[in-house]
Design a protein around this motif. Sequence first.
Motif, PDB file in Angstrom:
ATOM      1  N   THR A 197       0.864  -1.171   0.000  1.00 13.51           N
ATOM      2  CA  THR A 197       0.000   0.000   0.000  1.00 13.51           C
ATOM      3  C   THR A 197       0.903   1.224   0.000  1.00 13.51           C
ATOM      4  O   THR A 197       2.100   1.111  -0.271  1.00 13.51           O
ATOM      5  N   GLY A 198       0.358   2.394   0.258  1.00 17.62           N
ATOM      6  CA  GLY A 198       1.189   3.585   0.234  1.00 17.62           C
ATOM      7  C   GLY A 198       0.378   4.829   0.532  1.00 17.62           C
ATOM      8  O   GLY A 198      -0.837   4.766   0.738  1.00 17.62           O
ATOM      9  N   TYR A 199       1.070   5.937   0.545  1.00 15.23           N
ATOM     10  CA  TYR A 199       0.407   7.228   0.677  1.00 15.23           C
ATOM     11  C   TYR A 199       0.332   7.816  -0.720  1.00 15.23           C
ATOM     12  O   TYR A 199       1.289   8.409  -1.220  1.00 15.23           O
ATOM     13  N   ARG A 314      -3.149  -4.240  -0.550  1.00 15.82           N
ATOM     14  CA  ARG A 314      -3.098  -5.632  -0.977  1.00 15.82           C
ATOM     15  C   ARG A 314      -2.270  -6.415   0.022  1.00 15.82           C
ATOM     16  O   ARG A 314      -1.155  -6.024   0.365  1.00 15.82           O
ATOM     17  N   VAL A 315      -2.819  -7.529   0.498  1.00 15.76           N
ATOM     18  CA  VAL A 315      -2.083  -8.375   1.428  1.00 15.76           C
ATOM     19  C   VAL A 315      -2.199  -9.823   0.948  1.00 15.76           C
ATOM     20  O   VAL A 315      -3.290 -10.335   0.720  1.00 15.76           O
ATOM     21  N   GLN A 316      -1.041 -10.461   0.746  1.00 19.43           N
ATOM     22  CA  GLN A 316      -0.956 -11.792   0.156  1.00 19.43           C
ATOM     23  C   GLN A 316      -0.493 -12.809   1.183  1.00 19.43           C
ATOM     24  O   GLN A 316       0.529 -12.615   1.860  1.00 19.43           O
ATOM     25  N   LEU A 323      -7.569  -7.507  -1.636  1.00 22.66           N
ATOM     26  CA  LEU A 323      -7.256  -6.263  -2.328  1.00 22.66           C
ATOM     27  C   LEU A 323      -8.413  -5.300  -2.110  1.00 22.66           C
ATOM     28  O   LEU A 323      -9.557  -5.596  -2.477  1.00 22.66           O
ATOM     29  N   GLY A 324      -8.137  -4.154  -1.498  1.00 22.18           N
ATOM     30  CA  GLY A 324      -9.213  -3.215  -1.203  1.00 22.18           C
ATOM     31  C   GLY A 324      -8.797  -1.785  -1.432  1.00 22.18           C
ATOM     32  O   GLY A 324      -7.638  -1.413  -1.236  1.00 22.18           O
ATOM     33  N   ASP A 325      -9.748  -0.980  -1.874  1.00 24.16           N
ATOM     34  CA  ASP A 325      -9.574   0.470  -1.917  1.00 24.16           C
ATOM     35  C   ASP A 325     -10.885   1.104  -1.466  1.00 24.16           C
ATOM     36  O   ASP A 325     -11.781   0.413  -0.949  1.00 24.16           O
ATOM     37  N   LYS A 326     -11.024   2.393  -1.667  1.00 26.29           N
ATOM     38  CA  LYS A 326     -12.194   3.104  -1.168  1.00 26.29           C
ATOM     39  C   LYS A 326     -13.496   2.564  -1.753  1.00 26.29           C
ATOM     40  O   LYS A 326     -14.521   2.490  -1.070  1.00 26.29           O
TER      41      LYS A 326
END
Length: 445
Positions: A197-199, A314-316, A323-326
Amino acid sequence: MGNNNFDRRNFLKLSTTALGSLALGGGLILPQQTFAQKEAANKPIRLGFIGVGGRGSYHLDCALGMEGVEVPVVCDINTSRLERAGAWVKESGRPKPKLYSGNTDYLKVCSDHKLDAVICSTPWDIHAPICLAAMRHDKHAVCEVPIVLTVDEAWEIVETYEKTGKWATIGLEGFGEPAVLNMIRKGVLGDIIHAETGYIHDLRRVKFDPEEEPWRLQHAVDRNGNLYPDHPMNKMLPALDINHGDRIDFLVSMSSKSVMINEYAAKMYGPDSKYAKMPIKLGDYNATLIRTVNGKMMTLNHDTHTPHPRESYRVQGTKGVYLGDKDSKRIYIEGLSPQHDQWEPADKYLKEYEHPMTKNYNPPPRKGGATRGHGGSTNQTPIVWHRLVMALRENKMPDWDVYDSVTSSAISPITEASVAGKCRPVDFPDFTRGKWKERTPLTFV
């Protein structure tokens, strides 16, 4: 890995008793509580606020909506914001606080007042000095991110905590996605091997807005790396058990060229403006690869200069991936998802594995109506504020402890070292001094 000087020196859980002994819907004390627990539940908490701009005013308003929280002192160099904060405190039915407006008046807040903690929401460069001043004057500190800008500051906070017993943390940072963490703890995704993920947040307008955070622009002028790791790290550090069974071993960081700030300035202020021609060190995109001692990996991204939607997470794991976003949350679990190698909506899993912490949190409406400031409008006390005040009443650290807090923020200067060294690997310090091997994984019970 290349040589470096970052290894120069060789979570506490919140009490489940307190969570179980408070009826969160109404804050009623149950009969089985001891006298000491009852006293702790009713203990007034005295907070000093340093910095009451957008984010600081939000934290102040959260505190003012809670019973038993006192605000005897507020400090900000902007006198209009300071007077507004004083008025808010008085409007809440509390005595008007002592107001300080000098550039170094945070020292008076820390030295001259009896407080349980100071809440720091200032520009980044004085976060660590404020926290250290508080700790050295027998006060805890809760800081907006990042809590440190250098590795030396990180060590100084750790050593001051270990010497004084007073902590400084990013205790209001939050929990990322608690339901996903609960799935990880339940083994739904198997052993976690990678998270990303990230900013990713377009801040071009903010960096030129004198009413927002124009000081951010100077960081882009002076520095090149991942300048804001904490928001993405609130998801990844717990997911990969960093400092709690594993730790960061080393990282490699790379930045792109920098063109977007100058292009934006040319459009806004003209091609001959100083901003259009100002050299900008910060690459428009930074990607950092982080490796843990136990062989897990994180991909940390940073982009505040280009036009884009917000980041995804994203976490594997060995059994599946989330996988998620807004706007979209998807999952694939081998052997459970209906179609092989095809995403399915994650909604039913997020509901089934909703974290008990959030599922059971249903406080009464907060005093004073919806919260004001930069942080979102809500008629309930945010759970991070509830848990912070509870921790202070129990004389415990918040969900993010000292070691996790400095680890999260220290990523930034270490990425700068890697970028400056042509993306060489840089070893990461062990701020726990080996305690990570015994510290249990974060669950946020």
